[in-house]
Design a protein around this motif. Sequence first.
Motif, PDB file in Angstrom:
ATOM      1  N   VAL A 102       0.741  -1.216  -0.143  1.00 45.09           N
ATOM      2  CA  VAL A 102       0.058  -0.021  -0.019  1.00 45.09           C
ATOM      3  C   VAL A 102       0.982   1.340   0.142  1.00 45.09           C
ATOM      4  O   VAL A 102       0.484   2.299  -0.756  1.00 45.09           O
ATOM      5  CB  VAL A 102      -0.924   0.004   1.121  1.00 45.09           C
ATOM      6  N   ALA A 103       1.948   1.134   0.915  1.00 43.82           N
ATOM      7  CA  ALA A 103       2.600   2.540   0.885  1.00 43.82           C
ATOM      8  C   ALA A 103       3.506   2.740  -0.336  1.00 43.82           C
ATOM      9  O   ALA A 103       3.579   3.970  -0.577  1.00 43.82           O
ATOM     10  CB  ALA A 103       3.798   2.320   2.042  1.00 43.82           C
ATOM     11  N   ASN A 104       3.981   1.744  -1.036  1.00 41.67           N
ATOM     12  CA  ASN A 104       4.618   2.019  -2.413  1.00 41.67           C
ATOM     13  C   ASN A 104       3.647   2.407  -3.358  1.00 41.67           C
ATOM     14  O   ASN A 104       4.089   3.187  -4.105  1.00 41.67           O
ATOM     15  CB  ASN A 104       5.329   0.666  -2.679  1.00 41.67           C
ATOM     16  N   ARG A 105       2.414   1.949  -3.402  1.00 40.21           N
ATOM     17  CA  ARG A 105       1.277   2.316  -4.402  1.00 40.21           C
ATOM     18  C   ARG A 105       1.030   3.773  -4.398  1.00 40.21           C
ATOM     19  O   ARG A 105       0.791   4.332  -5.501  1.00 40.21           O
ATOM     20  CB  ARG A 105       0.198   1.221  -4.513  1.00 40.21           C
ATOM     21  N   ILE A 106       1.155   4.330  -3.242  1.00 42.90           N
ATOM     22  CA  ILE A 106       0.709   5.770  -3.103  1.00 42.90           C
ATOM     23  C   ILE A 106       1.813   6.685  -2.449  1.00 42.90           C
ATOM     24  O   ILE A 106       1.762   7.778  -2.118  1.00 42.90           O
ATOM     25  CB  ILE A 106      -0.507   5.795  -1.897  1.00 42.90           C
ATOM     26  N   ASP A 107       2.968   6.057  -2.661  1.00 43.50           N
ATOM     27  CA  ASP A 107       4.296   6.871  -2.191  1.00 43.50           C
ATOM     28  C   ASP A 107       4.283   7.533  -0.764  1.00 43.50           C
ATOM     29  O   ASP A 107       4.118   8.661  -0.954  1.00 43.50           O
ATOM     30  CB  ASP A 107       4.486   7.932  -3.217  1.00 43.50           C
ATOM     31  N   ALA A 108       3.988   6.412   0.093  1.00 42.60           N
ATOM     32  CA  ALA A 108       3.967   7.053   1.609  1.00 42.60           C
ATOM     33  C   ALA A 108       5.093   6.386   2.441  1.00 42.60           C
ATOM     34  O   ALA A 108       5.612   5.393   2.001  1.00 42.60           O
ATOM     35  CB  ALA A 108       2.538   6.711   2.266  1.00 42.60           C
ATOM     36  N   PRO A 109       5.412   7.042   3.425  1.00 34.67           N
ATOM     37  CA  PRO A 109       6.660   6.506   4.267  1.00 34.67           C
ATOM     38  C   PRO A 109       5.963   5.475   5.110  1.00 34.67           C
ATOM     39  O   PRO A 109       4.741   5.684   5.417  1.00 34.67           O
ATOM     40  CB  PRO A 109       7.219   7.595   5.168  1.00 34.67           C
ATOM     41  N   SER A 110       6.699   4.533   5.510  1.00 33.12           N
ATOM     42  CA  SER A 110       6.403   3.093   6.195  1.00 33.12           C
ATOM     43  C   SER A 110       7.321   2.585   6.948  1.00 33.12           C
ATOM     44  O   SER A 110       8.427   2.526   6.528  1.00 33.12           O
ATOM     45  CB  SER A 110       5.752   2.221   5.306  1.00 33.12           C
ATOM     46  N   VAL A 111       7.010   2.058   8.197  1.00 36.70           N
ATOM     47  CA  VAL A 111       7.894   1.558   9.112  1.00 36.70           C
ATOM     48  C   VAL A 111       7.303   0.269   9.591  1.00 36.70           C
ATOM     49  O   VAL A 111       6.019   0.035   9.979  1.00 36.70           O
ATOM     50  CB  VAL A 111       8.225   2.514  10.387  1.00 36.70           C
ATOM     51  N   SER A 112       8.249  -0.746   9.756  1.00 39.45           N
ATOM     52  CA  SER A 112       7.776  -1.943  10.394  1.00 39.45           C
ATOM     53  C   SER A 112       8.709  -2.010  11.646  1.00 39.45           C
ATOM     54  O   SER A 112       9.849  -2.065  11.784  1.00 39.45           O
ATOM     55  CB  SER A 112       8.196  -3.193   9.435  1.00 39.45           C
ATOM     56  N   LEU A 113       7.767  -2.353  12.779  1.00 32.06           N
ATOM     57  CA  LEU A 113       8.367  -2.768  14.052  1.00 32.06           C
ATOM     58  C   LEU A 113       8.310  -3.965  14.572  1.00 32.06           C
ATOM     59  O   LEU A 113       7.063  -4.461  14.226  1.00 32.06           O
ATOM     60  CB  LEU A 113       7.801  -1.395  15.118  1.00 32.06           C
ATOM     61  N   PRO A 114       9.163  -4.425  15.332  1.00 29.23           N
ATOM     62  CA  PRO A 114       8.765  -5.870  16.065  1.00 29.23           C
ATOM     63  C   PRO A 114       7.534  -5.814  16.774  1.00 29.23           C
ATOM     64  O   PRO A 114       7.360  -4.717  17.718  1.00 29.23           O
ATOM     65  CB  PRO A 114       9.942  -5.890  16.954  1.00 29.23           C
ATOM     66  N   ALA A 115       6.715  -6.629  16.779  1.00 29.56           N
ATOM     67  CA  ALA A 115       5.434  -6.615  17.600  1.00 29.56           C
ATOM     68  C   ALA A 115       5.430  -7.455  18.653  1.00 29.56           C
ATOM     69  O   ALA A 115       4.577  -7.600  19.467  1.00 29.56           O
ATOM     70  CB  ALA A 115       4.328  -7.049  16.533  1.00 29.56           C
ATOM     71  N   ALA A 116       6.508  -8.147  18.928  1.00 26.03           N
ATOM     72  CA  ALA A 116       6.580  -8.976  19.920  1.00 26.03           C
ATOM     73  C   ALA A 116       8.184  -9.188  20.286  1.00 26.03           C
ATOM     74  O   ALA A 116       8.778  -9.554  19.159  1.00 26.03           O
ATOM     75  CB  ALA A 116       5.851 -10.559  19.843  1.00 26.03           C
TER      76      ALA A 116
END
Length: 431
Positions: free
Chosen positions: A381-395
């Motif tokens: 989704v972030a790539n298709r609309i050119d938005a910044p995005s972060v993945s964090l460890p959820a656990a």
Amino acid sequence: MSFSKHVAAQAVAVARHRDQSGTGILRDRFLQAQQQAGAWDTLSGFGIVPPLSGLTLAVKACFDVRGWPTTAGSRVLANASPASADAPLVAALSQLGAVITTQTNMTEFAFGALGLNPHFGTPVTPLDATGQRIAGGSTSGGAVAVASGLADIALGSDTSGSVRIPAAFCGVTGFKPSKGRYRDDGMLFLSPTFDVPGFIAKDVETLLRVDQALVPDESALHAVPLRGRRFLVPPTFALAHADAAVTEHFHAAIARLRSAGAEVIEQEWPELADFGEIAIEGGIIIAEAFTWHREFLQDRAHLYDPRVGPRIALGERVTASAYFASQQKLTQCKTDYAQRMSDYDALLTPTVPFLPPTLSELEDDPTYYRKNRLTFRLTEVANRIDAPSVSLPAATSEPIGLCLTGHRDGDRALLHLARSVQTALHLEPLT
């Protein structure tokens, strides 16, 4: 510990890792790295400490590094001449004090979300004691390098989630910026429309440090309170295809954010699923990839990964009308996203809806292609609309990520927010 001793310790760790798996690191230059680190140690004695001094850098094999061939994890480019100069982003990181130590493995030409590489081996996540679960792709080797303590930061590329997916599967943090935030010349593109350079690190603080060094004319580092921050969760889209562990940790993360004072609003948004389908229907990625690969496919098709070359070759069939129609639809998606998100700080979903598959699960093509598509369903989704995005460890010590997607050009704000979310996720252990 001095910088030079830190580099020396990582050199030992890389040698040990290579003996164990041989798949995450393609090349290294630790002798040169130790000399550079020693020089920074000397300068620090005179009060000269650049912003990234003390950080080692692993570089994905699709970026130019002087003296190394840019193979993009493929035999097709095995005889390529070494790069004559660093990619501008690599050069900038070096000038800011980071020291390049390794070139890391990847999915061939970054065309795949699972990290498999039949030529140089498939990196596996350090979070799986059996050594059978994949690290994810396409920046597979970079994520393993950071998670295993072989590098402090990893430079990767992200087309549909290729930095954030392996970060999630390896229990580290990945950042995909807005397009144009970091220079991308000297990077071998899969899709010029969607590709951006991104970073993997152990934590958001390190990502903020890198971003502040590269883009110093923005706000300095500061805390962002979660109280009053608003997150939008599209429940059906977010948890479709999710397994029990991902669902459990995602709900736990939401509870922790609410406990910290954030507003988490659950609201259906079925159109999000269309963003990725629009890109596929228009053949945007394969058309752009084929443009670059056309000549290689004519005389070196046999050297490609069988799951990469034939799919790129399909780009020849994409019509101009389909390609441009999809581009126009995605432009409208950007507008729709901005309007829908105007009252929210970030979109919140899992990074990947399931735990990393095992190598054996991905042996047959139907399972591979199905898993590959679902792996980047949320991150794209972030790539298709050119938005910044972060993945964090959820656990803690689990290969599960929490994905925050913000507003175009709101990269620094998203990183500050992600740091506060990172803190909130560790308020109390899961029971």
